[in-house]
Design a protein around this motif. Structure first.
Motif, PDB file in Angstrom:
ATOM      1  N   GLY A 280      31.561  44.125  33.672  1.00 43.11           N
ATOM      2  CA  GLY A 280      32.446  45.212  34.093  1.00 43.11           C
ATOM      3  C   GLY A 280      32.354  45.574  35.560  1.00 43.11           C
ATOM      4  N   ALA A 281      31.407  44.959  36.289  1.00 42.05           N
ATOM      5  CA  ALA A 281      31.235  45.293  37.710  1.00 42.05           C
ATOM      6  C   ALA A 281      32.369  44.705  38.547  1.00 42.05           C
ATOM      7  CB  ALA A 281      29.895  44.784  38.214  1.00 42.05           C
ATOM      8  N   ARG A 282      32.704  45.423  39.600  1.00 43.18           N
ATOM      9  CA  ARG A 282      33.742  44.952  40.515  1.00 43.18           C
ATOM     10  C   ARG A 282      33.095  44.156  41.651  1.00 43.18           C
ATOM     11  NH1 ARG A 282      38.380  48.764  43.362  1.00 43.18           N
ATOM     12  NH2 ARG A 282      39.317  47.136  44.665  1.00 43.18           N
ATOM     13  N   LEU A 283      33.670  43.004  41.982  1.00 46.26           N
ATOM     14  CA  LEU A 283      33.160  42.211  43.087  1.00 46.26           C
ATOM     15  C   LEU A 283      33.500  42.886  44.415  1.00 46.26           C
ATOM     16  CD1 LEU A 283      33.006  40.064  40.793  1.00 46.26           C
ATOM     17  CD2 LEU A 283      33.656  38.359  42.514  1.00 46.26           C
ATOM     18  N   PRO A 284      32.648  42.691  45.420  1.00 41.73           N
ATOM     19  CA  PRO A 284      32.979  43.222  46.746  1.00 41.73           C
ATOM     20  C   PRO A 284      34.304  42.631  47.242  1.00 41.73           C
ATOM     21  CG  PRO A 284      30.689  42.508  46.651  1.00 41.73           C
ATOM     22  CD  PRO A 284      31.340  42.035  45.390  1.00 41.73           C
ATOM     23  N   LYS A 285      34.854  43.243  48.276  1.00 42.67           N
ATOM     24  CA  LYS A 285      36.093  42.725  48.844  1.00 42.67           C
ATOM     25  C   LYS A 285      35.899  41.278  49.282  1.00 42.67           C
ATOM     26  CE  LYS A 285      37.939  47.160  50.464  1.00 42.67           C
ATOM     27  NZ  LYS A 285      38.367  47.947  51.646  1.00 42.67           N
ATOM     28  N   GLU A 286      37.000  40.530  49.185  1.00 46.22           N
ATOM     29  CA  GLU A 286      36.926  39.089  49.444  1.00 46.22           C
ATOM     30  C   GLU A 286      36.280  38.762  50.785  1.00 46.22           C
ATOM     31  OE1 GLU A 286      40.366  36.339  50.658  1.00 46.22           O
ATOM     32  OE2 GLU A 286      40.278  36.106  48.481  1.00 46.22           O
ATOM     33  N   ALA A 287      36.728  39.436  51.860  1.00 47.75           N
ATOM     34  CA  ALA A 287      36.198  39.130  53.195  1.00 47.75           C
ATOM     35  C   ALA A 287      34.706  39.432  53.268  1.00 47.75           C
ATOM     36  CB  ALA A 287      36.960  39.924  54.251  1.00 47.75           C
ATOM     37  N   ASP A 288      34.298  40.551  52.688  1.00 49.32           N
ATOM     38  CA  ASP A 288      32.888  40.933  52.721  1.00 49.32           C
ATOM     39  C   ASP A 288      32.021  39.971  51.921  1.00 49.32           C
ATOM     40  OD1 ASP A 288      33.654  43.103  54.224  1.00 49.32           O
ATOM     41  OD2 ASP A 288      33.686  44.501  52.520  1.00 49.32           O
ATOM     42  N   LEU A 289      32.511  39.579  50.722  1.00 48.09           N
ATOM     43  CA  LEU A 289      31.730  38.679  49.861  1.00 48.09           C
ATOM     44  C   LEU A 289      31.631  37.295  50.477  1.00 48.09           C
ATOM     45  CD1 LEU A 289      30.177  38.400  47.227  1.00 48.09           C
ATOM     46  CD2 LEU A 289      32.327  37.802  46.082  1.00 48.09           C
ATOM     47  N   ALA A 290      32.727  36.810  51.061  1.00 46.07           N
ATOM     48  CA  ALA A 290      32.715  35.497  51.700  1.00 46.07           C
ATOM     49  C   ALA A 290      31.706  35.458  52.845  1.00 46.07           C
ATOM     50  CB  ALA A 290      34.115  35.147  52.209  1.00 46.07           C
ATOM     51  N   GLU A 291      31.698  36.510  53.646  1.00 43.26           N
ATOM     52  CA  GLU A 291      30.757  36.557  54.775  1.00 43.26           C
ATOM     53  C   GLU A 291      29.318  36.631  54.281  1.00 43.26           C
ATOM     54  OE1 GLU A 291      29.831  39.257  58.775  1.00 43.26           O
ATOM     55  OE2 GLU A 291      31.470  39.800  57.418  1.00 43.26           O
ATOM     56  N   ARG A 292      29.108  37.432  53.288  1.00 39.40           N
ATOM     57  CA  ARG A 292      27.754  37.603  52.750  1.00 39.40           C
ATOM     58  C   ARG A 292      27.205  36.306  52.163  1.00 39.40           C
ATOM     59  NH1 ARG A 292      26.242  41.511  47.653  1.00 39.40           N
ATOM     60  NH2 ARG A 292      24.237  40.553  47.194  1.00 39.40           N
ATOM     61  N   LEU A 293      28.070  35.541  51.461  1.00 43.88           N
ATOM     62  CA  LEU A 293      27.623  34.314  50.808  1.00 43.88           C
ATOM     63  C   LEU A 293      27.712  33.095  51.725  1.00 43.88           C
ATOM     64  CD1 LEU A 293      29.222  34.787  47.260  1.00 43.88           C
ATOM     65  CD2 LEU A 293      26.881  35.274  47.977  1.00 43.88           C
ATOM     66  N   GLY A 294      28.250  33.291  52.928  1.00 43.37           N
ATOM     67  CA  GLY A 294      28.376  32.176  53.858  1.00 43.37           C
ATOM     68  C   GLY A 294      29.432  31.176  53.438  1.00 43.37           C
ATOM     69  N   LEU A 295      30.521  31.689  52.888  1.00 42.11           N
ATOM     70  CA  LEU A 295      31.594  30.841  52.373  1.00 42.11           C
ATOM     71  C   LEU A 295      32.887  31.119  53.128  1.00 42.11           C
ATOM     72  CD1 LEU A 295      30.968  31.523  48.585  1.00 42.11           C
ATOM     73  CD2 LEU A 295      30.349  29.418  49.781  1.00 42.11           C
ATOM     74  N   SER A 296      33.773  30.127  53.114  1.00 38.68           N
ATOM     75  CA  SER A 296      35.119  30.394  53.607  1.00 38.68           C
ATOM     76  C   SER A 296      35.857  31.184  52.531  1.00 38.68           C
ATOM     77  CB  SER A 296      35.863  29.087  53.890  1.00 38.68           C
ATOM     78  OG  SER A 296      36.181  28.428  52.673  1.00 38.68           O
ATOM     79  N   ARG A 297      36.872  31.926  52.938  1.00 40.01           N
ATOM     80  CA  ARG A 297      37.628  32.700  51.949  1.00 40.01           C
ATOM     81  C   ARG A 297      38.353  31.785  50.983  1.00 40.01           C
ATOM     82  NH1 ARG A 297      40.219  37.819  55.181  1.00 40.01           N
ATOM     83  NH2 ARG A 297      40.925  38.318  53.062  1.00 40.01           N
ATOM     84  N   ASN A 298      38.793  30.607  51.449  1.00 39.07           N
ATOM     85  CA  ASN A 298      39.455  29.657  50.549  1.00 39.07           C
ATOM     86  C   ASN A 298      38.508  29.166  49.462  1.00 39.07           C
ATOM     87  OD1 ASN A 298      41.985  29.720  51.704  1.00 39.07           O
ATOM     88  ND2 ASN A 298      41.609  28.001  53.087  1.00 39.07           N
ATOM     89  N   SER A 299      37.264  28.844  49.854  1.00 37.09           N
ATOM     90  CA  SER A 299      36.280  28.390  48.864  1.00 37.09           C
ATOM     91  C   SER A 299      35.977  29.491  47.854  1.00 37.09           C
ATOM     92  CB  SER A 299      34.984  27.968  49.564  1.00 37.09           C
ATOM     93  OG  SER A 299      35.207  26.864  50.402  1.00 37.09           O
ATOM     94  N   LEU A 300      35.878  30.717  48.347  1.00 36.61           N
ATOM     95  CA  LEU A 300      35.617  31.837  47.450  1.00 36.61           C
ATOM     96  C   LEU A 300      36.768  32.024  46.472  1.00 36.61           C
ATOM     97  CD1 LEU A 300      33.850  34.194  46.588  1.00 36.61           C
ATOM     98  CD2 LEU A 300      34.940  35.583  48.368  1.00 36.61           C
ATOM     99  N   ARG A 301      38.000  31.908  46.970  1.00 37.48           N
ATOM    100  CA  ARG A 301      39.166  32.059  46.075  1.00 37.48           C
ATOM    101  C   ARG A 301      39.163  31.000  44.979  1.00 37.48           C
ATOM    102  NH1 ARG A 301      42.577  32.365  50.954  1.00 37.48           N
ATOM    103  NH2 ARG A 301      42.607  34.548  51.626  1.00 37.48           N
ATOM    104  N   GLU A 302      38.838  29.753  45.361  1.00 38.88           N
ATOM    105  CA  GLU A 302      38.794  28.678  44.360  1.00 38.88           C
ATOM    106  C   GLU A 302      37.723  28.942  43.312  1.00 38.88           C
ATOM    107  OE1 GLU A 302      40.769  26.040  43.893  1.00 38.88           O
ATOM    108  OE2 GLU A 302      42.041  26.816  45.494  1.00 38.88           O
ATOM    109  N   ALA A 303      36.586  29.434  43.759  1.00 40.50           N
ATOM    110  CA  ALA A 303      35.500  29.735  42.816  1.00 40.50           C
ATOM    111  C   ALA A 303      35.904  30.854  41.865  1.00 40.50           C
ATOM    112  CB  ALA A 303      34.240  30.132  43.590  1.00 40.50           C
ATOM    113  N   VAL A 304      36.528  31.895  42.409  1.00 39.56           N
ATOM    114  CA  VAL A 304      36.980  33.015  41.580  1.00 39.56           C
ATOM    115  C   VAL A 304      38.020  32.533  40.575  1.00 39.56           C
ATOM    116  CG1 VAL A 304      38.305  35.163  41.612  1.00 39.56           C
ATOM    117  CG2 VAL A 304      36.428  34.829  43.233  1.00 39.56           C
ATOM    118  N   ARG A 305      38.920  31.671  41.034  1.00 41.52           N
ATOM    119  CA  ARG A 305      39.958  31.156  40.136  1.00 41.52           C
ATOM    120  C   ARG A 305      39.337  30.366  38.987  1.00 41.52           C
ATOM    121  NH1 ARG A 305      42.880  28.680  43.865  1.00 41.52           N
ATOM    122  NH2 ARG A 305      44.007  30.582  44.368  1.00 41.52           N
ATOM    123  N   ALA A 306      38.347  29.533  39.306  1.00 45.59           N
ATOM    124  CA  ALA A 306      37.688  28.729  38.273  1.00 45.59           C
ATOM    125  C   ALA A 306      36.938  29.612  37.272  1.00 45.59           C
ATOM    126  CB  ALA A 306      36.725  27.738  38.926  1.00 45.59           C
TER     127      ALA A 306
END
Length: 223
Positions: A23-49
């Motif tokens: 039930g937890a909400r993920l951080p905003k895309e830009a913040d999570l991508a920066e924190r995990l060291g990922l591109s936003r595109n890679s993060l979107r693909e992971a979220v989609r999967a």
């Protein structure tokens, strides 16, 4: 490891560690991508999967949330895969049923309440004397689902229900083509019920094994 796979692993680690609970909400895309060291595109693909297998829930205009992570939700993907099998690979599913269902039946013999066992008896009594293949199948599914639920293990229950698709079709085929199969099914169901009612898990396990192996062996012959 592919970038998307690495992104999936990082999100999974956040969930497993408890940082992101059901039930937890993920951080905003830009913040999570920066924190995990990922591109936003890679993060979107992971979220989609992860959304495809019901780990994440993407709510348009609201954000992305971790789902309840309930077993029945996570195992929906198994049902999707199962439904695409139409050839003799259905035997593989019977082999898995033969491993899982006897264990669930033995557990049910010790965990089902007296009221649950009485309901199981009512399912058997509701079957007409000369049922159609469809009536027998509906009764069979309800009987086995009730036992799986009675095991008290929601993961085991979801796995068994996820395997019901192709094995159910095979059982309908058998009911329509094999003489005496309906009577044997009824007799085996009664034997399973009586073992559960008597709180005899080893006997319940044995009858469940016989019941599933009976259909499996018939299917091996006809295929």
């Amino acid at each position: 490891m592919a970038v998307t796979d690495a992104a999936i692993d990082k999100i999974k680690e956040m969930i497993i560690s408890g940082e992101l609970g059901p039930g937890a909400r993920l951080p905003k895309e830009a913040d999570l991508a920066e924190r995990l060291g990922l591109s936003r595109n890679s993060l979107r693909e992971a979220v989609r999967a992860l959304a495809l297998i019901n780990v994440l829930d993407v709510r348009q205009g609201d954000g992305t949330y971790v789902t309840s992570l309930e077993p029945h939700l996570l195992l929906d993907a198994l049902s999707f895969v199962v439904d695409f099998h139409r050839d003799d690979s259905v035997l593989h599913f019977f082999e898995v049923r033969r491993i899982l269902e006897p264990a669930a039946t033995a557990m049910a013999a010790t965990t089902m309440t007296d009221d649950d066992i009485e309901d199981l008896r009512k399912i058997l009594d509701s079957l007409p004397e000369e049922p159609s293949a469809e009536e027998l199948m509906a009764n069979d599914l309800e009987f086995h689902q009730r036992i799986a639920a009675g095991s008290g293990n929601p993961v085991l229950r979801s796995l068994i229900e996820g395997l019901s698709g192709p094995t159910a079709r095979a059982r309908v085929w058998r009911g329509l083509t094999q003489e005496g199969s309906q009577g044997r099914t009824r007799e085996q169901h009664i034997a399973i019920y009586e073992a559960i009612a008597a709180r005899r898990p080893d006997v319940a396990r044995s009858w469940a094994t016989v019941h599933i192996a009976d259909v499996e062996e018939w299917l091996r012959r006809v295929l």
